[in-house]
Design a protein around this motif. Structure first.
Motif, PDB file in Angstrom:
ATOM      1  N   CYS A 431       0.827  -1.210   0.000  1.00 16.62           N
ATOM      2  CA  CYS A 431       0.000   0.000   0.000  1.00 16.62           C
ATOM      3  C   CYS A 431       0.865   1.267   0.000  1.00 16.62           C
ATOM      4  CB  CYS A 431      -0.989  -0.018   1.164  1.00 16.62           C
ATOM      5  SG  CYS A 431      -0.384  -0.893   2.581  1.00 16.62           S
ATOM      6  N   ASP A 432       2.096   1.168  -0.471  1.00 15.26           N
ATOM      7  CA  ASP A 432       2.954   2.345  -0.580  1.00 15.26           C
ATOM      8  C   ASP A 432       2.338   3.326  -1.592  1.00 15.26           C
ATOM      9  OD1 ASP A 432       6.160   2.966   0.035  1.00 15.26           O
ATOM     10  OD2 ASP A 432       5.413   3.916  -1.809  1.00 15.26           O
ATOM     11  N   PRO A 433       2.463   4.647  -1.317  1.00 15.51           N
ATOM     12  CA  PRO A 433       1.855   5.603  -2.266  1.00 15.51           C
ATOM     13  C   PRO A 433       2.484   5.581  -3.665  1.00 15.51           C
ATOM     14  CG  PRO A 433       3.094   6.728  -0.503  1.00 15.51           C
ATOM     15  CD  PRO A 433       2.991   5.287  -0.108  1.00 15.51           C
ATOM     16  N   HIS A 434       3.756   5.158  -3.789  1.00 14.88           N
ATOM     17  CA  HIS A 434       4.394   5.240  -5.114  1.00 14.88           C
ATOM     18  C   HIS A 434       4.224   3.922  -5.884  1.00 14.88           C
ATOM     19  CE1 HIS A 434       7.190   6.006  -8.315  1.00 14.88           C
ATOM     20  NE2 HIS A 434       7.390   7.247  -7.872  1.00 14.88           N
ATOM     21  N   PRO A 435       3.691   4.012  -7.105  1.00  8.89           N
ATOM     22  CA  PRO A 435       3.417   2.759  -7.853  1.00  8.89           C
ATOM     23  C   PRO A 435       4.674   1.922  -8.114  1.00  8.89           C
ATOM     24  CG  PRO A 435       3.046   4.710  -9.233  1.00  8.89           C
ATOM     25  CD  PRO A 435       3.216   5.201  -7.835  1.00  8.89           C
ATOM     26  N   ARG A 436       5.838   2.582  -8.282  1.00  3.94           N
ATOM     27  CA  ARG A 436       7.032   1.775  -8.558  1.00  3.94           C
ATOM     28  C   ARG A 436       7.412   0.954  -7.335  1.00  3.94           C
ATOM     29  NH1 ARG A 436      10.912   3.873 -13.306  1.00  3.94           N
ATOM     30  NH2 ARG A 436      11.575   1.713 -13.111  1.00  3.94           N
ATOM     31  N   VAL A 437       7.107   1.465  -6.129  1.00  2.00           N
ATOM     32  CA  VAL A 437       7.392   0.702  -4.913  1.00  2.00           C
ATOM     33  C   VAL A 437       6.422  -0.477  -4.822  1.00  2.00           C
ATOM     34  CG1 VAL A 437       7.486   0.776  -2.398  1.00  2.00           C
ATOM     35  CG2 VAL A 437       8.299   2.733  -3.747  1.00  2.00           C
ATOM     36  N   ARG A 438       5.154  -0.211  -5.171  1.00  2.00           N
ATOM     37  CA  ARG A 438       4.180  -1.321  -5.135  1.00  2.00           C
ATOM     38  C   ARG A 438       4.609  -2.403  -6.140  1.00  2.00           C
ATOM     39  NH1 ARG A 438       0.640   3.130  -5.175  1.00  2.00           N
ATOM     40  NH2 ARG A 438      -0.390   2.632  -7.153  1.00  2.00           N
ATOM     41  N   TRP A 439       5.090  -1.938  -7.306  1.00  2.00           N
ATOM     42  CA  TRP A 439       5.574  -2.891  -8.326  1.00  2.00           C
ATOM     43  C   TRP A 439       6.715  -3.737  -7.744  1.00  2.00           C
ATOM     44  CZ3 TRP A 439      10.111  -4.190 -10.655  1.00  2.00           C
ATOM     45  CH2 TRP A 439      10.047  -4.896 -11.857  1.00  2.00           C
ATOM     46  N   ALA A 440       7.635  -3.051  -7.025  1.00  2.00           N
ATOM     47  CA  ALA A 440       8.794  -3.771  -6.471  1.00  2.00           C
ATOM     48  C   ALA A 440       8.361  -4.762  -5.398  1.00  2.00           C
ATOM     49  CB  ALA A 440       9.794  -2.766  -5.908  1.00  2.00           C
ATOM     50  N   ALA A 441       7.299  -4.415  -4.650  1.00  2.00           N
ATOM     51  CA  ALA A 441       6.806  -5.330  -3.610  1.00  2.00           C
ATOM     52  C   ALA A 441       6.216  -6.579  -4.268  1.00  2.00           C
ATOM     53  CB  ALA A 441       5.758  -4.625  -2.754  1.00  2.00           C
TER      54      ALA A 441
END
Length: 1119
Positions: A431-441
């Motif tokens: 649920c990180d605000p940045h989509p690239r972080v969500r992608w990395a998760a």
């Protein structure tokens, strides 16, 4: 006398001119050899080779003259190259054909040229020529002037001469190091002087560094290598001074040389490791330096970490450096830009915004964790990750998740212990605000599903699958949706249908929504995920079939333009996997339609880079697996293009390994380079992958269609047999190996069933004569242990299929190869044992060595299987070969060997005793003491093999076994009476011991106290673990009852109730504890007892059974 033809006369005139006093014709010839016109060049080559045959002396002197006096640099360069070729020890080696005067002129001219040549590139070529000649003649003292000349050059004040002599020293160290070792003292002082001299020119120092490193590598004794330890600080200074002077090109050359040293002689660096690694990390941390320089410094440290065979455990002793390196690599992952192309998701381009720093960081984290292992890396990572995840910048969150995914493979065992913590960390970032972080998760979950499966799936499906399903709803970020779909694929690949089924409604529903998404990337992700989910849930997928298949067919039919090629390809994959999951009956009608589409595509001209081809090959093979023999009509469509793909020639470019011109476009993704000896080979990987896929599919068809594949064998065998030695690609070799027994089996079945188009047994013999020797030869050359084991396995199957057709020479070659395999395997184990003696050896290394040795067991296992097959096939006529092998097999009985090796050795003896009977009696003296001792081994598999062997020897050993009956009984008794005898892991040994005891009761009745031993045996029945032995033992019981065996029935038939109870249990068992024939004999015996026994005895016997057995027996007896 016949006149020579005009053309010959013309040639002779040309040769006379070329080799005559005038230099012009010869210079013209040489310039034509460099011509870009093919015709001119091949004409010149023809003349050059004629000169070589007719007058090698004049030719060599002409080349030397040109080298010395030609004003044209390209002419001098070409003559240096041509001379080197003539002096290379291969088929065209000229030196021995030259007269002594020519030889001595050449030697002195070469040394004169080295002193005179001013052009650097030509001087280098001259050094190559001198080294080439010297490596052939120096060892036999054929050039006594050379080394004094080189020492003189080194101490001269000409940088050019110093550099040339170091270049030659470096090459001679590689070619004929042994001839230089006697001069170790002079060399040491020359090297030390040059590397320490402040006035040395940078090129000379690099050449000296190269020479030192090559020389250290050629020293076989560690004492000799230690004499060079004092050079190491000066070697490192070459690097640091180049950097301080801003000369990064020189520094990079020095780094490349030091990396070579780290890979081949890491222990040379051990004593000064702290200084050396410290300097390298300083370079890696220096932001003012070029990326290329910093990446090389990192490569050096990683190379040391990877040098496990030569310096095991050394880097783990430096925890402070490991955390510094880890921090450097994590910082490199921050070098990622928020590229708009990533968000728009129009293209596949996964790495939009990633830099070369980022990709080096990623790759090195993976390599570091694999080489050092979890116990070292996890504590370092656990220290850094929380700070990164708590930081405000999205790049740091992203870096922590990417790093976690990279280290998972190397740290899997340790991570499994703290899986709770790891999973929580990743899911928080969903649920990180940045989509690239969500992608990395999501990316991390996908990677962990692969590396930590199936534990992750079993324990965390409740958290992970709903999180992925949620991520599929992120319609603002198509790339996140697509990645969530592909993580579902990773998760389901390691997942059981039971776990998956409860989530199918939700997941299949979401994937169908994604299939209708506007972004192609999302559709492709959804297709791949659906395919994987169907594959993992198998028949549970039937309930979704009618909803899903229409969508898939629509894509297959409509995705026709070039931009949709991949989408169409993935729809084929998905349809064929769904078809296999639900089975032929459900899929049959759609299958016909799908195959029509595939056939029309097959007929159309697809472009060479179209992914459809390889997906189609796989889809056809799955359709075949699903439809079985119903697929035969389509084979004529499928096979021609498949054979074409399997016959693809690899697209290869070859350069010399030390050449400056790297293979062009070396950053081209589709090119892979490997270095073999002194050649660098670049290969186009897409071609290899298509070839590997095709070979795998051929194997699938042969396996699935059996005799139906017969018509294709004549084309497939000559395609695949040569690929057993296709060293460019492991998958191609593996597929070719697996196909060998399938081809033989197909031919044999077709002939047995009369489907072989008029061919007979001789065809199988011809095929076997083609395949078996090829397999044996490939095995001899195979570098990979795992593939060796597969080759042995395939060879074993081939012998089972065509055994009696092998002739004596073929058996001989197989036996010789087995000796070779055992020897090679033992020496690999010895090397590992030596590694364990290294000073830094630690627990992680023990683990890694254990894994490597397990692969070795697989090889021994297959050796045992093959010998078993040969013994079963040829029986006593194999014994002369067995005798030859015994010196290889006897060591396997040793106490120091692994249980697996001991088990295999016992099994081989068991096979000999069982198959060769009287002929094997001569081995009992040698082997039986081992077998008796092994009956009480602590390993249950060894015990099983040993007690089985006792049974065999009891049955066939007659008077030779008689004296050992007493000891055999007491050994068997220990196995049978053991308190844990019936535990799962001991059950097979117990059953085999009971069987052996039964054989002693039958074959050695007069050597035992039968009134005690026979009832004790009866008491162990029935046996239910080893179904093969169960059938033998229960059949024996039947025979003993049929002949009213006195000791079995006991005084006054007192053991009859036990016998009836055993019969009842065998007859009522769910498993096959007896053959049908034995079962019907048991039923007859029970009926006889009903009629002959007094009613009271009968009633008491009956009442001793359990109620459900009484019922079952009554219904069996009355039917």
């Amino acid at each position: 006398m016949a006149q020579p033809s005009e053309s010959t006369q013309l040639q002779q005139a040309q040769l006379a001119a070329i080799l005559g006093p005038d230099t012009a014709p010869f210079e013209t010839l040489i310039s034509h050899l460099m011509s870009s016109s093919n015709e001119q060049r091949s004409q010149a080559e023809l003349l050059f080779n004629l000169c070589k045959q007719t007058d090698p002396d004049s030719l060599s002197l002409k080349l030397a003259h040109l080298l010395q006096f030609s004003p044209h640099p390209e002419g001098r360069a070409m003559s240096a190259i041509l001379l080197r070729k003539q002096l290379t020890r291969d088929d065209s080696y000229l030196w021995p054909r030259l007269n002594p005067n020519t030889q001595s002129s050449l030697k002195s001219i070469l040394l004169v040229c080295i002193q005179r040549e001013e052009t650097k590139s030509i001087a280098k070529k001259l050094c190559d020529t001198v080294s080439e000649l010297a490596s052939g003649i120096l060892p036999d003292n054929g050039w006594p002037e050379l080394l004094p000349f080189m020492f003189q050059c080194v101490s001269s004040d000409s940088p050019k001469l110093q550099e040339s002599s170091f270049l030659i020293f470096a090459q001679l160290s590689q070619y004929i190091g042994d001839s230089l070792v006697p001069h170790i003292k002079e060399l040491h002082s020359v090297f030390l002087h040059c590397l320490n001299s402040p006035t040395s020119n940078p090129d000379v120092r690099i050449a000296a560094l190269n020479a030192v490193i090559n020389f250290i590598q050629c020293l076989s004794s560690s004492a000799d290598r230690d004499r060079f330890q004092d050079l190491l600080p000066a070697m490192m200074r070459t690097l640091t001074e180049a950097l301080n002077n801003g000369n990064e090109a020189t520094a990079q050359e020095a780094l490349e040389l030091l990396i070579e040293l780290a890979g081949t002689e890491p222990r040379f660096l051990r004593r000064q490791i702290v200084d050396v690694v410290g300097s390298m990390l300083q370079i890696a941390e220096a932001e003012s330096l070029e990326e290329g320089t910093r990446h090389l410094a990192i490569e050096f440290v990683i190379t040391l970490a990877e040098a496990r065979e030569r310096a095991p455990g050394m880097m783990r002793k430096l925890p402070q450096f490991i955390s510094r390196l880890f921090a450097i690599l994590m910082r490199m992952l921050l070098d990622v830009e928020d590229d708009p192309a990533w968000h728009s998701a129009e293209t596949e381009d996964e790495d939009a915004g990633e830099t070369s720093n980022y990709s080096v960081g990623q790759e090195c984290l993976d390599r570091l964790s694999i080489s050092l292992g979890g116990n070292t890396i996890v504590p370092v990572a656990s220290e850094l990750f929380p700070a990164y995840l708590a930081a405000p910048e999205w790049q740091k969150h992203h870096a922590a998740l990417i790093a976690l995914a990279q280290i998972a493979e190397g740290c899997s065992k340790v991570m499994l212990k703290t899986l709770d913590h790891v999973v929580a960390m990743v899911l928080n970032s969903f649920c990180d605000p940045h989509p690239r972080v969500r992608w990395a998760a999501i990316n991390a979950i996908g990677q962990l599903s692969t590396d930590l499966g199936p534990d992750l799936q079993v324990n965390y499906h409740k958290q992970v699958l709903p999180a992925l399903a949620g991520a599929m709803d992120d319609f603002q970020n198509p790339r996140v949706q697509a990645h969530a779909a592909s993580a579902v694929l990773n998760f389901s690949e390691n997942c059981t249908p039971e776990i998956l089924t409860q989530y199918l409604d939700g997941i299949v529903g979401k994937l169908l929504v994604l299939l209708q998404n506007g972004k192609q990337m999302v559709q492709e992700g959804a297709l791949t995920a659906l395919a994987s989910v169907a594959d993992s849930s198998q028949e549970h997928f039937k309930k979704y079939y009618d909803t899903v298949m229409p969508y898939l067919k629509t894509i297959l039919v409509n995705a026709t333009d070039k931009s949709n090629r991949m989408l169409r390809a993935k729809s084929m994959e998905c349809i064929s996997l769904v078809g296999m999951a639900v089975g032929k009956d459900k899929f049959r009608d759609d299958a016909k339609q799908v195959m029509e589409v595939l056939m029309s595509l097959q007929g159309s001209q697809l472009e060479t880079d179209d992914p459809t081809t390889s997906y189609m090959l796989q889809a056809w093979a799955r359709l075949c697996k699903c439809l079985g023999q119903d697929f035969l009509p389509y084979m004529s469509v499928v096979m021609p293009p498949l054979l074409q793909s399997a016959q693809l020639k690899p697209d290869v470019t070859i350069t010399s390994a030390d050449s400056d011109n790297e293979i062009e476009d070396s950053d081209d993704e589709s090119m892979e380079t490997i270095t073999l000896g002194d050649k660098r080979i670049g290969i186009k990987t897409s071609v290899l992958e298509e070839k590997a896929t095709a070979c795998n599919m051929l194997c699938c068809y042969a396996d699935e269609l059996k005799e139906g594949f017969f018509p294709w064998i004549d084309q497939v065998a000559p395609t695949l047999v040569p690929l057993l030695k296709f060293y460019f690609h492991e998958e191609v070799r593996k597929a070719a190996v697996s196909a060998m027994p399938e081809l033989l089996r197909s031919a044999k079945l077709a002939i047995e069933k009369g489907l072989a188009q008029g061919r007979n047994e001789t065809y199988v013999k011809q095929l076997s004569d083609y395949i078996v020797p090829a397999l044996v030869e490939a095995l001899h050359k195979e570098p990979d242990t795992e593939i060796c084991a597969s080759m042995l396995d395939a060879l074993n199957e081939c012998i089972q299929i065509s055994g009696p057709l092998l002739d004596e020479n073929q058996v001989r070659s197989i036996v010789d190869e087995i000796k070779q395999v055992i020897t090679a395997s033992s020496s690999r184990k010895r090397e590992r044992a030596d590694r364990a003696k290294a000073e830094d050896f630690d627990a992680e290394e023990v683990e890694m060595i254990k894994e490597e040795n397990e692969q070795e067991e697989e090889v021994f296992d297959q050796v045992g299987e093959i010998l078993g097959t040969l013994i079963k096939t040829f029986k006593a006529s194999f014994l002369p070969f067995f005798d030859e092998l015994s010196s290889y097999l006897t060591p396997m009985w040793g106490k120091d060997k692994t249980p697996e090796e001991r088990r295999i050795a016992i099994c081989i003896f068991d096979d000999v005793a069982e198959q060769c009977r009287e002929a094997a009696l001569k081995y009992y003296d040698t082997f039986l003491p081992f077998v008796l001792e092994a009956c009480n081994d602590e390993n249950p598999d060894v015990r099983q093999a040993a007690v089985y062997g006792l049974g065999v020897c009891a049955e066939f050993g007659g008077s030779v076994f008689r004296p050992l009956v007493g000891e055999a009984l007491s050994r068997l008794n220990v196995v049978i009476q053991h308190p844990n005898a019936l535990k799962d892991e001991n059950l097979m040994a117990y059953d085999n011991a009971v069987s052996a005891l039964g054989k002693i009761c039958v074959f050695h009745r007069d050597g035992i106290d039968a009134a005690q031993v026979v009832p004790a045996w009866l008491n162990c029945l029935p046996i239910k673990g080893d179904l093969i032995e169960a059938k033998v033992v229960h059949d024996q019981l039947c025979s003993m009852v049929e002949r009213s065996d006195r000791e079995l029935l006991g005084p006054n038939n007192q053991y009859l109730p036990k016998i009836v109870a055993v019969f009842a249990e065998v007859l009522c068992a769910r498993k096959d504890l007896a053959t049908e024939q034995t079962a019907s004999r048991m039923i007859n015996l029970l009926r006889q007892l009903q009629q002959t026994l007094p009613p009271a005895t009968l009633a008491s016997t009956w009442s001793s059974l359990q109620p459900q057995q009484q019922l079952a027996l009554q219904s069996i007896l009355s039917s």
